[in-house]
Write a protein that holds these residues in place. Structure first.
Motif, mmCIF file in Angstrom:
data_model
loop_
_atom_site.group_PDB
_atom_site.id
_atom_site.type_symbol
_atom_site.label_atom_id
_atom_site.label_comp_id
_atom_site.label_asym_id
_atom_site.label_seq_id
_atom_site.Cartn_x
_atom_site.Cartn_y
_atom_site.Cartn_z
ATOM 1 N N ALA A 267 0.831 -1.206 0.000
ATOM 2 C CA ALA A 267 0.000 0.000 0.000
ATOM 3 C C ALA A 267 0.865 1.254 0.000
ATOM 4 O O ALA A 267 0.568 2.226 -0.724
ATOM 5 N N ILE A 268 1.941 1.257 0.783
ATOM 6 C CA ILE A 268 2.854 2.405 0.808
ATOM 7 C C ILE A 268 3.473 2.611 -0.566
ATOM 8 O O ILE A 268 3.571 3.741 -1.066
ATOM 9 N N TRP A 269 3.873 1.517 -1.202
ATOM 10 C CA TRP A 269 4.477 1.596 -2.545
ATOM 11 C C TRP A 269 3.498 2.206 -3.552
ATOM 12 O O TRP A 269 3.870 3.056 -4.348
ATOM 13 N N ILE A 270 2.233 1.775 -3.498
ATOM 14 C CA ILE A 270 1.225 2.293 -4.401
ATOM 15 C C ILE A 270 0.981 3.781 -4.157
ATOM 16 O O ILE A 270 0.878 4.583 -5.094
ATOM 17 N N ILE A 271 0.905 4.172 -2.888
ATOM 18 C CA ILE A 271 0.674 5.577 -2.545
ATOM 19 C C ILE A 271 1.807 6.451 -3.071
ATOM 20 O O ILE A 271 1.579 7.563 -3.570
#
Length: 348
Positions: free
Chosen positions: A25-29
């Motif tokens: 999720a952090i990577w996508i954000i």
């Protein structure tokens, strides 16, 4: 458990799996909001802090000095070794999970232009395989320096540029690719791999589960460069990439596709309406679905060195590479795709 059509995650899901979801999720954000966030943080620090703003001015001087690094081979291994191998990327790769496989050994004294397909929404497989070393790409291709090509815009945004630099990525500008193809790598490397997702951002709009649509018929610049420097072309297939997200698909000629193309031409990225899953349910959200992605590297197509290739020569070797790509896909798809006999590589 399913309520009103929404499938919820089990409450007893392990901490390991939750950490994997958080990291992805952090990577996508970062990908979705990185440009805006980097600009917003910069404006805030410049206008609303008293001491940090002066440090920020020093950072601007560093950016000016470092501006062309993304076009001159990227950061050295000294600066990228730790960031490409840390626990963050292990959780990231294990989430799906991602796998990297090769079909032939490559000469460590040569240079290669890897052509990755399909792009999907975020090129998760290509990124995890070649921007990090968790999948042992350095062991898989010993002696070869690996450089992933990403959009030039990412290197122009404060703070975000350092994130991509820390992974050894390079700009997608013509100047950058020419530099990588014409300049020998530094010790201890004896050859180089340049990883290019040839469909680019435009191919995001073609990503749909169960399909493999590749924008390559009208993309011939990579063949021109390969001929100019005598660099072999290597097909790289990311099986499962397009299954990670659903998307509201709009065909060519539709009003929404025209809007997407207009915005992509203006900012570099198209607005795609996609959905994966969330933290506590599997039905919708920004996080990609937990499905395996296998990146398979094929055999190289050797290119003669032609300083100024003609249109006929470019077309000839472009067709040769496309035929090689189709054959490679057809021989590998049965290993990684369910009902593979019904799936074809669609070339656009």
């Amino acid at each position: 458990m399913e309520i009103l059509g929404v499938k919820f995650a089990p409450l007893n899901e392990s901490l390991e799996r939750k950490l994997q979801e958080l990291i992805v999720a952090i990577w996508i954000i970062i990908f979705v909001c990185g440009c805006f966030g980097g600009c917003l943080i910069t404006i805030y620090l410049l206008l609303y802090t008293k001491t940090i703003r002066y440090i920020l001015l020093l950072y601007f001087l560093w950016m000016y000095y470092d501006w062309d690094t993304c076009s001159r081979g990227g950061r050295s291994e000294f600066w990228t070794k730790w960031t490409k191998n840390n626990a963050f990327w292990r959780y990231f790769c294990n989430y799906f999970p991602l796998k990297l496989l090769k079909t032939v050994d490559l000469d460590p004294k040569e240079s290669y232009l890897f052509i990755g397909v399909p792009h999907g929404i975020f090129s998760v497989g290509i990124f995890g395989s070649f921007a990090t070393d968790v999948l042992k790409c350095k062991e898989t291709f010993p002696g070869l320096e690996i450089r992933l090509i990403i959009l030039s815009q990412h290197f122009k945004v404060p703070f975000l540029r350092e994130y991509f630099h820390s992974l050894g990525a390079c700009s997608s500008s013509l100047k950058s690719i020419k530099y990588l193809l014409s300049t020998p790598p530094k010790n201890p490397h004896t050859g180089r791999i340049i990883v290019l997702v040839v469909g680019g951002a435009a191919e995001m709009m073609e990503s749909m589960p169960g399909t493999y649509r590749v924008i390559i018929k009208r993309r011939k610049g990579f063949v021109r460069l390969a001929l100019k420097y005598g660099t072999a072309l290597v097909p790289v297939l990311s099986f499962g990439e397009t299954d990670l997200y659903n998307q509201i698909y709009s065909p060519e000629g539709s009003t929404f596709r025209r809007i997407q193309n207009y915005i992509r031409n203006f900012v570099g990225l198209p607005p795609v309406v996609f959905s994966g899953r969330g933290f506590f349910q599997y039905s919708f959200g920004l996080i990609p679905k937990r499905l395996p992605v296998t990146v398979v590297v094929g055999s190289p197509v050797e290119m003669p060195k032609i300083e100024e290739p003609t249109s006929e020569e470019i077309n000839k070797y472009h067709n040769e590479f496309i035929n090689h790509l189709i054959k490679f896909f057809n021989t590998q798809k049965h290993n990684y795709i369910k009902n593979a006999e019904n799936v074809t590589l669609e070339l656009l």
